[in-house]
Design a protein around this motif. Structure first.
Motif, short mmCIF file in Angstrom:
data_model
loop_
_atom_site.label_atom_id
_atom_site.label_comp_id
_atom_site.label_asym_id
_atom_site.label_seq_id
_atom_site.Cartn_x
_atom_site.Cartn_y
_atom_site.Cartn_z
N LEU A 30 0.83 -1.21 0.00
CA LEU A 30 0.00 0.00 0.00
C LEU A 30 0.86 1.26 0.00
N TYR A 35 -0.47 5.22 -0.71
CA TYR A 35 -1.48 5.39 0.32
C TYR A 35 -0.88 6.21 1.46
N VAL A 40 -2.75 3.15 6.03
CA VAL A 40 -2.13 1.89 5.62
C VAL A 40 -2.35 0.77 6.62
#
Length: 50
Positions: A30, A35, A40
């Motif tokens: 991620l 992100y 996350v």
């Protein structure tokens, strides 16, 4: 900052080692996809438990 099985957040301390490893793998993926850090871990934990 990517995490590893040795260097991870303390919120993962009580996790089963296999679940912790999977959570770390998902969280790192991620992060690579841009992100935000605060999103996350919750996403990674949820996906790893499934």
């Amino acid at each position: 900052m990517p995490w590893s099985p040795i260097d991870y957040l303390t919120c993962l301390n009580n996790f089963d080692p296999l679940l912790r490893k999977k959570t770390i793998e998902i969280a790192n993926a991620l992060l690579e996809n841009s992100y935000k850090d605060n999103r996350v871990i919750p996403i990674a934990i949820s996906q790893a438990k499934d």
